[in-house]
Design a protein around this motif. Sequence first.
Motif, PDB file in Angstrom:
ATOM      1  N   MET A  41     -21.356  -8.044 -12.041  1.00  0.00           N
ATOM      2  CA  MET A  41     -20.458  -6.928 -12.199  1.00  0.00           C
ATOM      3  C   MET A  41     -19.822  -6.637 -10.842  1.00  0.00           C
ATOM      4  SD  MET A  41     -21.297  -2.991 -13.314  1.00  0.00           S
ATOM      5  CE  MET A  41     -22.498  -3.520 -14.455  1.00  0.00           C
ATOM      6  N   GLU A  43     -16.205  -2.000 -11.029  1.00  0.00           N
ATOM      7  CA  GLU A  43     -16.843  -1.664 -12.301  1.00  0.00           C
ATOM      8  C   GLU A  43     -18.091  -0.826 -12.074  1.00  0.00           C
ATOM      9  OE1 GLU A  43     -17.586  -5.305 -14.357  1.00  0.00           O
ATOM     10  OE2 GLU A  43     -15.462  -5.809 -14.479  1.00  0.00           O
ATOM     11  N   GLN A  44     -18.844  -1.173 -11.060  1.00  0.00           N
ATOM     12  CA  GLN A  44     -20.068  -0.435 -10.764  1.00  0.00           C
ATOM     13  C   GLN A  44     -19.743   0.999 -10.322  1.00  0.00           C
ATOM     14  OE1 GLN A  44     -22.511  -2.359  -7.863  1.00  0.00           O
ATOM     15  NE2 GLN A  44     -24.230  -0.978  -8.176  1.00  0.00           N
ATOM     16  N   ILE A  89     -17.112   2.738 -11.145  1.00  0.00           N
ATOM     17  CA  ILE A  89     -16.627   3.466 -12.319  1.00  0.00           C
ATOM     18  C   ILE A  89     -17.791   3.870 -13.209  1.00  0.00           C
ATOM     19  CG2 ILE A  89     -15.289   3.213 -14.460  1.00  0.00           C
ATOM     20  CD1 ILE A  89     -13.347   1.459 -12.821  1.00  0.00           C
ATOM     21  N   GLU A  90     -18.733   2.959 -13.409  1.00  0.00           N
ATOM     22  CA  GLU A  90     -19.906   3.293 -14.229  1.00  0.00           C
ATOM     23  C   GLU A  90     -20.718   4.413 -13.605  1.00  0.00           C
ATOM     24  OE1 GLU A  90     -22.413   0.074 -15.403  1.00  0.00           O
ATOM     25  OE2 GLU A  90     -20.767  -1.005 -16.365  1.00  0.00           O
ATOM     26  N   GLU A  91     -20.874   4.408 -12.287  1.00  0.00           N
ATOM     27  CA  GLU A  91     -21.626   5.458 -11.610  1.00  0.00           C
ATOM     28  C   GLU A  91     -20.925   6.805 -11.742  1.00  0.00           C
ATOM     29  OE1 GLU A  91     -22.143   4.092  -7.604  1.00  0.00           O
ATOM     30  OE2 GLU A  91     -23.580   2.541  -8.189  1.00  0.00           O
ATOM     31  N   PHE A 140     -18.802   7.665 -14.092  1.00  0.00           N
ATOM     32  CA  PHE A 140     -18.862   8.047 -15.495  1.00  0.00           C
ATOM     33  C   PHE A 140     -20.231   8.624 -15.837  1.00  0.00           C
ATOM     34  CE2 PHE A 140     -19.063   7.022 -20.119  1.00  0.00           C
ATOM     35  CZ  PHE A 140     -17.953   7.753 -20.517  1.00  0.00           C
ATOM     36  N   ALA A 141     -21.291   7.989 -15.360  1.00  0.00           N
ATOM     37  CA  ALA A 141     -22.648   8.477 -15.610  1.00  0.00           C
ATOM     38  C   ALA A 141     -22.867   9.842 -14.976  1.00  0.00           C
ATOM     39  CB  ALA A 141     -23.668   7.476 -15.084  1.00  0.00           C
ATOM     40  N   GLN A 172     -21.186  12.355 -17.143  1.00  0.00           N
ATOM     41  CA  GLN A 172     -21.983  12.514 -18.357  1.00  0.00           C
ATOM     42  C   GLN A 172     -23.202  13.402 -18.099  1.00  0.00           C
ATOM     43  OE1 GLN A 172     -22.667   8.377 -19.408  1.00  0.00           O
ATOM     44  NE2 GLN A 172     -21.456   8.656 -21.288  1.00  0.00           N
ATOM     45  N   GLU A 226     -12.312   9.279 -18.742  1.00  0.00           N
ATOM     46  CA  GLU A 226     -12.365   8.153 -19.680  1.00  0.00           C
ATOM     47  C   GLU A 226     -10.978   7.556 -19.906  1.00  0.00           C
ATOM     48  OE1 GLU A 226     -15.215   7.369 -23.475  1.00  0.00           O
ATOM     49  OE2 GLU A 226     -14.060   9.214 -23.466  1.00  0.00           O
ATOM     50  N   ILE A 258     -10.038   4.972 -17.078  1.00  0.00           N
ATOM     51  CA  ILE A 258     -10.884   3.791 -16.850  1.00  0.00           C
ATOM     52  C   ILE A 258     -10.085   2.481 -16.910  1.00  0.00           C
ATOM     53  CG2 ILE A 258     -12.777   2.412 -17.813  1.00  0.00           C
ATOM     54  CD1 ILE A 258     -14.268   5.029 -18.308  1.00  0.00           C
TER      55      ILE A 258
END
Length: 181
Positions: free
Chosen positions: A1, A5-6, A8-10, A12-13, A16, A54, A57
Amino acid sequence: MGSTEQEIEEQFAQIQRKVEARRAEVLKHSADDDQFAAEYALLVYATGDLVEFEKTIPERLAEPERRRSERIVAWAWRGQAVLGAALIALVFVLDRSWWWLALLLPHFGGTVAGCFQTIDADRHRDRRAGAIALHVTGALVALISLSVLSRWFLIAVALGWMVAAGASMDTQDTAEKGARR
């Protein structure tokens, strides 16, 4: 990854987790409680942040590739502008017919104008393909103006310019998307 991407995932988490924390606070209060309305408003605000993030992204994921396309396209058009200027200078240095300027001046003007285009996330690959077509067209212009190729290849130059210009133009859909943002 990839690192993008990492990241963005962090992010997003993290958003959340904020929404989940707000939800937990809302669930602690009954609907009749005065604190419920304040906590519920904060939950709605945090959820709005999640929804807005979101939506971004796809653009965030495409950003590294878009930046690469931006560099490729910018240097391609700049290089062709320099080629056009050099060929114009050669008309005078080699004491060629001034009619060659009818080919070279539009090439130079078009490439200078192309240097200032913006590269968006939606059409960056089209712009990159246009830059490749521009290089082929520039090579043909150089070879024709130096009398290496026949003037019949001017037809190919015209087609090449249509491809390069078509790939570099904003479509109506892209312009409308930009106006909505």
